[in-house]
Design a protein around this motif. Structure first.
Motif, PDB file in Angstrom:
ATOM      1  N   PRO A   2      27.529 -14.684  13.631  1.00 50.65           N
ATOM      2  CA  PRO A   2      26.227 -14.092  13.302  1.00 50.65           C
ATOM      3  C   PRO A   2      25.760 -13.099  14.374  1.00 50.65           C
ATOM      4  O   PRO A   2      26.193 -13.133  15.526  1.00 50.65           O
ATOM      5  N   TYR A   3      24.872 -12.229  13.961  1.00 51.48           N
ATOM      6  CA  TYR A   3      24.288 -11.220  14.851  1.00 51.48           C
ATOM      7  C   TYR A   3      22.784 -11.413  14.857  1.00 51.48           C
ATOM      8  O   TYR A   3      22.161 -11.568  13.797  1.00 51.48           O
ATOM      9  N   LEU A   4      22.178 -11.413  16.041  1.00 52.89           N
ATOM     10  CA  LEU A   4      20.729 -11.553  16.170  1.00 52.89           C
ATOM     11  C   LEU A   4      20.077 -10.182  16.119  1.00 52.89           C
ATOM     12  O   LEU A   4      20.362  -9.311  16.957  1.00 52.89           O
ATOM     13  N   GLY A 156      13.963  -2.102  10.683  1.00 49.89           N
ATOM     14  CA  GLY A 156      12.667  -2.770  10.690  1.00 49.89           C
ATOM     15  C   GLY A 156      12.747  -4.267  10.460  1.00 49.89           C
ATOM     16  O   GLY A 156      11.728  -4.959  10.540  1.00 49.89           O
ATOM     17  N   GLY A 157      13.955  -4.782  10.165  1.00 48.95           N
ATOM     18  CA  GLY A 157      14.119  -6.221   9.956  1.00 48.95           C
ATOM     19  C   GLY A 157      13.359  -6.731   8.749  1.00 48.95           C
ATOM     20  O   GLY A 157      12.793  -7.823   8.771  1.00 48.95           O
ATOM     21  N   GLU A 158      13.382  -5.959   7.654  1.00 52.12           N
ATOM     22  CA  GLU A 158      12.655  -6.341   6.440  1.00 52.12           C
ATOM     23  C   GLU A 158      13.596  -6.291   5.245  1.00 52.12           C
ATOM     24  O   GLU A 158      14.687  -5.726   5.313  1.00 52.12           O
ATOM     25  N   LEU A 159      13.168  -6.901   4.150  1.00 57.63           N
ATOM     26  CA  LEU A 159      13.947  -6.916   2.905  1.00 57.63           C
ATOM     27  C   LEU A 159      15.348  -7.487   3.140  1.00 57.63           C
ATOM     28  O   LEU A 159      16.338  -6.944   2.655  1.00 57.63           O
ATOM     29  N   TRP A 160      15.404  -8.604   3.856  1.00 61.62           N
ATOM     30  CA  TRP A 160      16.681  -9.216   4.197  1.00 61.62           C
ATOM     31  C   TRP A 160      17.290  -9.941   3.006  1.00 61.62           C
ATOM     32  O   TRP A 160      16.652 -10.135   1.962  1.00 61.62           O
ATOM     33  N   GLY A 161      18.548 -10.377   3.181  1.00 63.18           N
ATOM     34  CA  GLY A 161      19.266 -11.068   2.130  1.00 63.18           C
ATOM     35  C   GLY A 161      19.099 -12.575   2.187  1.00 63.18           C
ATOM     36  O   GLY A 161      18.352 -13.117   3.010  1.00 63.18           O
ATOM     37  N   LYS A 162      19.821 -13.254   1.333  1.00 61.94           N
ATOM     38  CA  LYS A 162      19.772 -14.710   1.262  1.00 61.94           C
ATOM     39  C   LYS A 162      20.585 -15.327   2.398  1.00 61.94           C
ATOM     40  O   LYS A 162      21.449 -14.670   2.984  1.00 61.94           O
ATOM     41  N   PRO A 163      20.335 -16.609   2.715  1.00 65.26           N
ATOM     42  CA  PRO A 163      21.127 -17.290   3.758  1.00 65.26           C
ATOM     43  C   PRO A 163      22.603 -17.328   3.387  1.00 65.26           C
ATOM     44  O   PRO A 163      22.962 -17.464   2.212  1.00 65.26           O
ATOM     45  N   ASP A 170      29.742 -18.226   4.854  1.00 65.29           N
ATOM     46  CA  ASP A 170      29.296 -19.103   5.943  1.00 65.29           C
ATOM     47  C   ASP A 170      29.984 -18.710   7.252  1.00 65.29           C
ATOM     48  O   ASP A 170      31.172 -18.423   7.282  1.00 65.29           O
ATOM     49  N   GLY A 171      29.195 -18.683   8.322  1.00 65.35           N
ATOM     50  CA  GLY A 171      29.753 -18.372   9.626  1.00 65.35           C
ATOM     51  C   GLY A 171      29.492 -16.955  10.092  1.00 65.35           C
ATOM     52  O   GLY A 171      29.866 -16.581  11.202  1.00 65.35           O
ATOM     53  N   LEU A 201      20.586 -20.916  16.060  1.00 69.15           N
ATOM     54  CA  LEU A 201      20.051 -20.084  14.981  1.00 69.15           C
ATOM     55  C   LEU A 201      21.106 -19.717  13.944  1.00 69.15           C
ATOM     56  O   LEU A 201      20.795 -19.012  12.970  1.00 69.15           O
ATOM     57  N   ASP A 202      22.325 -20.196  14.131  1.00 63.64           N
ATOM     58  CA  ASP A 202      23.404 -19.826  13.210  1.00 63.64           C
ATOM     59  C   ASP A 202      23.093 -20.219  11.771  1.00 63.64           C
ATOM     60  O   ASP A 202      23.499 -19.545  10.817  1.00 63.64           O
ATOM     61  N   ALA A 203      22.365 -21.314  11.606  1.00 67.51           N
ATOM     62  CA  ALA A 203      22.048 -21.796  10.256  1.00 67.51           C
ATOM     63  C   ALA A 203      21.091 -20.861   9.513  1.00 67.51           C
ATOM     64  O   ALA A 203      20.937 -20.974   8.291  1.00 67.51           O
ATOM     65  N   PHE A 204      20.456 -19.945  10.241  1.00 65.74           N
ATOM     66  CA  PHE A 204      19.471 -19.040   9.627  1.00 65.74           C
ATOM     67  C   PHE A 204      20.038 -17.648   9.382  1.00 65.74           C
ATOM     68  O   PHE A 204      19.285 -16.718   9.066  1.00 65.74           O
TER      69      PHE A 204
END
Length: 306
Positions: A2-4, A156-163, A170-171, A201-204
């Protein structure tokens, strides 16, 4: 892995200013606004090239400048009005002045498209041109703005996708701070980075659906439409291809995009407003492509003169 997401949405902070009448102001230039500007610049550059090649007979660069100006107004006004009507109607009915608060966000592609079509229709009528001759000319100019706009959404970190957790993806994915629950949502950037580095935070992690859309609606559509329109095509064909591609791409990406919080799913546990609004585009695209089979072809001015 994942990337923060910790990208500053502000490209340039001009500091605190004191101006006559306005008092204390703090002007800041956001990346999202720059993305809009880049989209219009690409449309201006490509449109001028197509005008010089005679792809819209009888129209010079000044006339195209007018068309682009009206189209820009259509994008902004139509996008904002469309968002309030399609995605936030209860809030708009409660406070109609929300439509003026553009700094609070909220733009709709489908509303912007309607705004552009109205502007094109008005301009084409003034120039005594067939609406679809102008629409076919404009269609290849649009995808660059779509792509840059989606990049602006990602920055802008908006309109993101599903988990992505618990799925084939996954991963990996992107952790968007604004999508996190408490207590993570209240943490400062440094603390959040430490939590991320510890793997908490990987689960998010979520799909970066903005980048999927930037690639499909921006890069792919731009490449296909510019290539397809390099030689004269029958009336309706370029507009039909644009509508079909956008409708299909948007419909597919919505499966991994988080639905709007105020709307959720409209039906079947998966149908979103974006998908519902894209269905007419798919049908119109197919109809226009079918109609183009017997339609005349507008030849460039240079070829007409030969």
């Amino acid at each position: 892995m994942p990337y923060l997401h910790q990208i500053d949405p502000i490209a340039l902070d001009l500091g605190q200013w004191t101006l006559p009448l306005l008092g204390s102001v703090h002007p800041r230039i956001h990346w999202y606004g720059i993305m809009y500007l880049l989209g219009f610049l690409v449309a201006w550059w490509l449109g001028r090239r197509r005008v010089r090649a005679g792809r819209l007979p009888g129209v010079d660069e000044a006339g195209f400048g007018d068309l682009l100006f009206y189209a820009m107004l259509g994008v902004v006004l139509g996008g904002r009005i469309g968002y309030m009507l399609f995605y936030d109607l209860p809030a708009f009915l409660h406070d109609p002045l929300l439509i003026l608060r553009v700094w609070e966000g909220g733009m709709s592609f489908h509303g912007g498209l309607i705004g552009v079509l109205v502007a094109v229709a008005w301009w084409a009528r003034r120039q005594r041109l067939h609406f679809f001759d102008v629409a076919d000319f404009v269609a290849p100019l649009v995808p660059a703005g779509l792509g840059f706009g989606r990049l602006g959404n990602f920055i802008g970190g908006e309109l993101w996708g599903k988990p992505t957790q618990g799925t084939w993806f996954d991963g990996w994915g992107v952790v968007f701070p604004r999508s996190l629950p408490e207590p993570f949502a209240s943490m400062d950037a440094a603390t959040l980075r430490a939590q991320f580095d510890a793997g908490l935070l990987d689960a998010f992690a979520r799909h970066p659906s903005q980048l999927y859309q930037a690639t499909l609606e921006g890069l792919v559509m731009f490449t296909v439409l510019v290539w397809y329109s390099r030689k004269p095509r029958p009336r309706y064909a370029v507009s039909g291809l644009f509508a079909l591609l956008y409708g299909c791409f948007r419909f597919l990406v919505e499966f991994v995009r988080e639905p709007d919080a105020q709307l959720g799913y409209l039906a079947f546990g998966w149908l979103t407003m974006g998908q519902l609004l894209s269905l007419p585009l798919i049908l119109l695209g197919l109809f226009w492509l079918w109609k183009s089979r017997t339609a005349p072809t507008l030849m460039p001015a240079a070829e007409t003169a030969q």
